[in-house]
Design an enzyme around this catalytic site. Structure first.
Site, PDB file in Angstrom:
ATOM      1  CG  ASP A  45      -0.272   0.064   2.549  1.00 41.52           C
ATOM      2  OD1 ASP A  45      -0.914   0.571   3.508  1.00 41.52           O
ATOM      3  OD2 ASP A  45       0.890  -0.358   2.658  1.00 41.52           O
ATOM      4  CG  ASP A  72       3.877  -0.069   1.656  1.00 44.49           C
ATOM      5  OD1 ASP A  72       3.653   0.878   2.444  1.00 44.49           O
ATOM      6  OD2 ASP A  72       3.347  -1.187   1.765  1.00 44.49           O
ATOM      7  CG  ASN A  87       0.529   3.446   4.075  1.00 43.55           C
ATOM      8  OD1 ASN A  87       0.330   3.572   5.285  1.00 43.55           O
ATOM      9  ND2 ASN A  87       1.488   2.673   3.585  1.00 43.55           N
ATOM     10  CB  THR A  96       4.329  -4.335   3.025  1.00 44.66           C
ATOM     11  OG1 THR A  96       4.015  -3.821   1.716  1.00 44.66           O
ATOM     12  CG2 THR A  96       5.461  -5.344   2.923  1.00 44.66           C
ATOM     13  CG  PHE A 116      -2.273   1.697   9.491  1.00 44.22           C
ATOM     14  CD1 PHE A 116      -1.987   1.314   8.194  1.00 44.22           C
ATOM     15  CD2 PHE A 116      -3.311   2.595   9.712  1.00 44.22           C
ATOM     16  CE1 PHE A 116      -2.701   1.828   7.123  1.00 44.22           C
ATOM     17  CE2 PHE A 116      -4.030   3.121   8.644  1.00 44.22           C
ATOM     18  CZ  PHE A 116      -3.729   2.729   7.342  1.00 44.22           C
ATOM     19  CG  ASN A 117      -0.053  -2.764   7.463  1.00 44.78           C
ATOM     20  OD1 ASN A 117      -0.468  -1.749   6.908  1.00 44.78           O
ATOM     21  ND2 ASN A 117       1.203  -3.170   7.359  1.00 44.78           N
ATOM     22  CG  HIS A 149       6.866   0.314   9.845  1.00 43.22           C
ATOM     23  ND1 HIS A 149       6.968   0.132  11.213  1.00 43.22           N
ATOM     24  CD2 HIS A 149       6.478   1.592   9.666  1.00 43.22           C
ATOM     25  CE1 HIS A 149       6.649   1.257  11.830  1.00 43.22           C
ATOM     26  NE2 HIS A 149       6.342   2.168  10.929  1.00 43.22           N
ATOM     27  CG  ASP A 150       5.848  -1.795   4.637  1.00 41.08           C
ATOM     28  OD1 ASP A 150       5.296  -0.862   4.035  1.00 41.08           O
ATOM     29  OD2 ASP A 150       5.329  -2.384   5.611  1.00 41.08           O
TER      30      ASP A 150
HETATM   31  O1  RIB Z   1       2.105   0.265  10.833  1.00 40.64           O
HETATM   32  C1  RIB Z   1       3.027   0.393   9.789  1.00 40.64           C
HETATM   33  C2  RIB Z   1       2.469  -0.185   8.532  1.00 40.64           C
HETATM   34  O2  RIB Z   1       1.307   0.541   8.134  1.00 40.64           O
HETATM   35  C3  RIB Z   1       3.443  -0.070   7.340  1.00 40.64           C
HETATM   36  O3  RIB Z   1       3.212  -1.127   6.462  1.00 40.64           O
HETATM   37  C4  RIB Z   1       3.034   1.221   6.706  1.00 40.64           C
HETATM   38  O4  RIB Z   1       3.371   1.268   5.313  1.00 40.64           O
HETATM   39  C5  RIB Z   1       1.540   1.163   6.874  1.00 40.64           C
HETATM   40  O5  RIB Z   1       1.009   0.354   5.832  1.00 40.64           O
HETATM   41 CA    CA Z   2       2.687  -0.639   4.139  1.00 42.16          CA
END
Ligand code: RIB
Ligand code: CA
Length: 315
Positions: free
Chosen positions: A14, A19, A43, A128, A169-170, A244-245
């Site tokens: 996303d 990403d 996102n 991701t 979040f994801n 993160h990703d």
């Molecule tokens: O919480 C972080 C995640 O949420 C990452 O994948 C960021 O790109 C968002 O998608």
């Molecule tokens: Ca992401």
């Protein structure tokens, strides 16, 4: 995994700053054979994340890859987006080329199914973003599960969340999808906030990236400059932007950089305060069978060297 026998992988993302960097890292490595890129809503809105993926791949010269857009919203909830983190476009900061190619006429799950069906080797699914596309693929194509090697995902946390106190979040965007994925029986590698908050990029690292001075490294430096802004809030207690990703790709390339724990992980879909929480049973108290390898620690310096060394390959 080797360069002579690259691992087949499908990136479901996303974009999103991290990403985008994860795609850039993956595309630089001959150890990985990217079969397709699919996009999820998270996102930013689905139209924007799809366009962002096409723009990043245009920058990389990877217009050969098949790209497909995913669902417009989570399985059972309204879409929420993280424009407060990633900006109006979803990848604010760098100047990116307009996409010079289009998505294929298949949906994300149809493209995933096509590639998994055709692959002579079991395929790694690398989500991701929210897990909506992956959950739908697994639900609609049960006959293809046996040609999925593993699901190497960014999401969740054994500790605190970053969207609510309990949820990352994801997972929070689509808890029902995450529940389907974590109950699928397919081996999961979970790159949660516990490890991704250790994979932070310092200002000095960004300067090193900018000094590489190729169009891709310049883009990554601009992405990081923007992405770092949100994370400068002292509440995060972070020294830099958490990548993160890209941790998912780094795991595939150099698993020795990470400390992991095999355990059961469940997804809270009903809790009043804990919707989207990944319940990580690190002490094996539930008696439930292990379903995930949870990444807990990373060698940050090694991670940064992997990223920088990979970006130098675009020179
Ligand atoms: O919480 C972080 C995640 O949420 C990452 O994948 C960021 O790109 C968002 O998608
Ligand atoms: Ca992401």
């Amino acid at each position: 995994m080797s360069q002579t026998n690259p691992m087949p992988i499908i990136c479901d993302c996303d974009p999103g700053h991290d990403d985008a960097i994860s795609l850039i890292l993956a595309c630089s490595r001959p150890e990985l054979n990217i079969l397709a890129v699919t996009t999820s809503a998270g996102n930013q809105t689905p139209d924007k994340t799809l366009n962002n993926a096409l723009r990043i791949l245009t920058l990389l010269g990877r217009t050969d890859l098949d790209v497909a857009g995913g669902t417009l919203k989570p399985l059972a909830r309204d879409l929420i987006i993280a424009d407060n983190v990633h900006g109006e476009s979803g990848i604010d900061g760098p100047t990116l080329p307009k996409a010079t190619f289009s998505a294929v006429s298949l949906s994300a799950i149809e493209l995933i199914a096509q590639k998994v069906r055709q692959s002579p080797q079991p395929v790694i699914l690398n989500p991701t973003g929210p897990l909506t596309n992956i959950a739908l693929f697994l639900t609609c194509y049960p006959e293809l599960h046996n040609n999925v090697d593993s699901i190497v995902l960014m999401g969740g946390a054994a500790s605190a969340g970053n969207w609510t106190a309990a949820a990352e979040f994801n997972i929070f965007v689509d808890p029902e999808a995450a529940d389907i994925v974590f109950k699928s029986g397919i081996p999961i590698v979970m790159c949660g906030l516990d490890v991704t908050h250790q994979a932070y990029i310092l200002e000095s690292d960004i300067q090193r990236i900018r000094s590489i001075s190729n169009p891709v490294s310049n883009c990554v430096a601009d992405l990081l400059d923007f992405f770092a802004q949100y994370h400068k809030d002292p509440k995060w207690e972070l020294k830099g932007a958490p990548l993160h990703d890209p941790c998912t790709i780094a795991w595939l390339l150099q698993p020795d950089l990470f400390r992991t724990l095999d355990c059961w992980v469940g997804i809270e879909t009903k809790g009043e305060l804990t919707q989207g929480m990944t319940v990580v049973d690190r002490y094996h108290l539930s008696g439930n069978p292990t379903n995930a390898k949870v990444l807990l620690d990373v060698d940050r310096e090694g991670f940064v060297e992997l990223l920088i060394g990979s970006l130098e390959r675009y020179s």
